[in-house]
Design an enzyme around this catalytic site. Sequence first.
Site, PDB file in Angstrom:
ATOM      1  N   TYR A 135     -11.631  -3.460   1.446  1.00 57.11           N
ATOM      2  CA  TYR A 135     -12.382  -3.887   2.637  1.00 57.11           C
ATOM      3  C   TYR A 135     -13.771  -3.268   2.561  1.00 57.11           C
ATOM      4  O   TYR A 135     -13.930  -2.159   2.060  1.00 57.11           O
ATOM      5  CB  TYR A 135     -11.673  -3.431   3.916  1.00 57.11           C
ATOM      6  CG  TYR A 135     -10.344  -4.133   4.138  1.00 57.11           C
ATOM      7  CD1 TYR A 135     -10.302  -5.411   4.698  1.00 57.11           C
ATOM      8  CD2 TYR A 135      -9.148  -3.541   3.779  1.00 57.11           C
ATOM      9  CE1 TYR A 135      -9.087  -6.071   4.900  1.00 57.11           C
ATOM     10  CE2 TYR A 135      -7.930  -4.196   3.971  1.00 57.11           C
ATOM     11  CZ  TYR A 135      -7.909  -5.461   4.531  1.00 57.11           C
ATOM     12  OH  TYR A 135      -6.716  -6.110   4.726  1.00 57.11           O
ATOM     13  N   GLU A 163      -5.485  -8.426  -0.479  1.00 54.22           N
ATOM     14  CA  GLU A 163      -6.185  -8.129   0.784  1.00 54.22           C
ATOM     15  C   GLU A 163      -7.648  -7.882   0.457  1.00 54.22           C
ATOM     16  O   GLU A 163      -7.965  -6.954  -0.305  1.00 54.22           O
ATOM     17  CB  GLU A 163      -5.620  -6.896   1.485  1.00 54.22           C
ATOM     18  CG  GLU A 163      -4.278  -7.135   2.140  1.00 54.22           C
ATOM     19  CD  GLU A 163      -3.832  -5.966   3.020  1.00 54.22           C
ATOM     20  OE1 GLU A 163      -4.687  -5.320   3.664  1.00 54.22           O
ATOM     21  OE2 GLU A 163      -2.608  -5.715   3.043  1.00 54.22           O
ATOM     22  N   GLN A 171      -7.667 -11.310   7.338  1.00 54.33           N
ATOM     23  CA  GLN A 171      -6.486 -12.133   7.406  1.00 54.33           C
ATOM     24  C   GLN A 171      -6.912 -13.550   7.775  1.00 54.33           C
ATOM     25  O   GLN A 171      -8.075 -13.874   7.521  1.00 54.33           O
ATOM     26  CB  GLN A 171      -5.515 -11.512   8.392  1.00 54.33           C
ATOM     27  CG  GLN A 171      -5.077 -10.105   7.920  1.00 54.33           C
ATOM     28  CD  GLN A 171      -3.947  -9.476   8.736  1.00 54.33           C
ATOM     29  OE1 GLN A 171      -3.311 -10.102   9.560  1.00 54.33           O
ATOM     30  NE2 GLN A 171      -3.688  -8.180   8.511  1.00 54.33           N
ATOM     31  N   GLU A 192       0.819  -1.224   0.000  1.00 57.73           N
ATOM     32  CA  GLU A 192       0.000   0.000   0.000  1.00 57.73           C
ATOM     33  C   GLU A 192       0.849   1.268   0.000  1.00 57.73           C
ATOM     34  O   GLU A 192       0.653   2.165   0.832  1.00 57.73           O
ATOM     35  CB  GLU A 192      -0.972  -0.008   1.185  1.00 57.73           C
ATOM     36  CG  GLU A 192      -1.974  -1.140   1.097  1.00 57.73           C
ATOM     37  CD  GLU A 192      -3.119  -1.078   2.105  1.00 57.73           C
ATOM     38  OE1 GLU A 192      -3.045  -0.272   3.055  1.00 57.73           O
ATOM     39  OE2 GLU A 192      -4.078  -1.854   1.944  1.00 57.73           O
TER      40      GLU A 192
HETATM   41  O1  AHR Z   1      -5.112  -6.052   6.971  1.00 57.95           O
HETATM   42  C1  AHR Z   1      -5.011  -4.915   7.781  1.00 57.95           C
HETATM   43  C2  AHR Z   1      -4.314  -3.756   7.087  1.00 57.95           C
HETATM   44  O2  AHR Z   1      -5.121  -3.293   6.039  1.00 57.95           O
HETATM   45  C3  AHR Z   1      -3.007  -4.063   6.418  1.00 57.95           C
HETATM   46  O3  AHR Z   1      -1.923  -3.993   7.298  1.00 57.95           O
HETATM   47  C4  AHR Z   1      -2.900  -2.998   5.375  1.00 57.95           C
HETATM   48  O4  AHR Z   1      -2.160  -3.406   4.262  1.00 57.95           O
HETATM   49  C5  AHR Z   1      -4.324  -2.659   5.054  1.00 57.95           C
HETATM   50  O5  AHR Z   1      -4.568  -1.300   5.067  1.00 57.95           O
END
Ligand code: AHR
Length: 504
Positions: free
Chosen positions: A244, A292, A352, A173
């Site tokens: 996310y 991610e 995760q 990132e």
């Molecule tokens: O997965 C949590 C965090 O989310 C990670 O460290 C980062 O890469 C992202 O912003």
Amino acid sequence: MKKASVILDRDFTIAPVDPRIYGSFIEHLGRAVYGGIYEPGHPLADEEGFRKDVLAMVRRLGVPLVRYPGGNFVSGFNWEDSVGPRDSRPRRLDLAWFTTETNEVGLHEFYDWTKKAGSQLMYAINLGTRGPEQARDIVEYANHRGGSKFSDQRIANGKKEPLNIRLWCLGNEMDGPWQMGHKTAFEYGRIANEAAKMMRWVDPSIELVACGSSNAQMPTFGSWEYEMLSECYEQVDYVSLHQYYDNAANETESFLARSMDLDAFIRTVASICDAVKGKKRSKKQINLSFDEWNVWYHSREQDEQIKKADRWGRALPLLEDVYNFEDALLAGSVLITFLNNADRVKIACMAQLVNVIAPIMTRAMGGCWAQTIFYPFLHASQYGRGTALRALVSSPVYDCAVCERVPILDAAAVVSDGGATVFCINRDMTEDCALEIDLRSFGPLRLEEHILLHHDDVKAVNTEADPYRVAPCGGDLGEMDGGKLRVRIPALSWNVLRLRPCER
Ligand code: AHR
């Protein structure tokens, strides 16, 4: 009851499914490592301190690769701190999460854990506070046969054979101002190119992932990909995507529609890769590493309190989202979207794996259990291997706050061993769906199994005390009629329809 239909034809292939889309991610963050996979003293810990109950659940998920050691953490991490005798490894302040890293678990220990888990290591290097020199050194340490400074250090530290790490992330990132060593697209593209070049000179067999945008809402999204790839296109193999989701607005219909913009996100990044390819008149195609993805919002307020109460604590219970049933539906639709983009998405990591925004939770000295999101991932990983087929969906639609004309039926199909598996979600809040699947080219098939995940309460969660509140069961087996399957899909449900050839 609503009606929807899907046409599947063996010849309408998208691409072979790369099993690495069922990857995951473990960061040195919260209780992912310490108190998650590793808890010496736990009754179920093995001789190396790894929890056997957690390993069993990870193996059950069939995770082919695990990204490590970050995440934001990696942008301030010195890999040398994590190797060699444990008692001489330094304790470091981690400026990503304002905690203390003891380095008790490092590269060798985590590598051994991935072997036990049946996974490959996807290793992220630090391109935040460090650069090409240290990137070259870690590849030499991990992958060179011996006879040089760093490879001999590895041998002295107990690993005679190279670790042969194939897949490497060039930082994390780097477009994000929160990142240690945040860079502009040009700065990052240049450093990624030089690091990649030197890493490949040490080991030409490695594959490299360049950092794309941190999410599709970043103000630089699009231009970041174009500019940084213009600097490093020929040296890298994949571009990363991260996303996310949250339902902070508590609008389930909008939340479940988010796979629509996920699909657009994927197609946009693929187009930008191809635009740079065209500009450079390159023969090479860059594919996508969605390394991610998940739902992340339940724990945010709690995390603020934890960070205030214990700045620089060790293994704090950070990012411990407790997932509900609607989160599992969203996770399912993300996996469906990856299958429908199997031609470009070759790697994906649910972020995760344990305790930190994770499908698997543990209690210190206690048990471990599956969160709701565990199940769609498990089913896709178990049955979503083969060749992805283009599912022609015809479905009623709905309008919601974030999107218009959202199909109530979200579906993907994978063909393997003469049969097919259809993954589908009914997004309708109240009505079941009468689904017809036209399997015109398959020959005689039967519905061997219909796995159903449903709960009347979208906010239902699994806990250690009630671990199977949201758990899969058997669904309607419907009927086959002249090459068409008719089956009932309950309102708000995740379904896996496993069709096998009829025995002659
Ligand atoms: O997965 C949590 C965090 O989310 C990670 O460290 C980062 O890469 C992202 O912003």
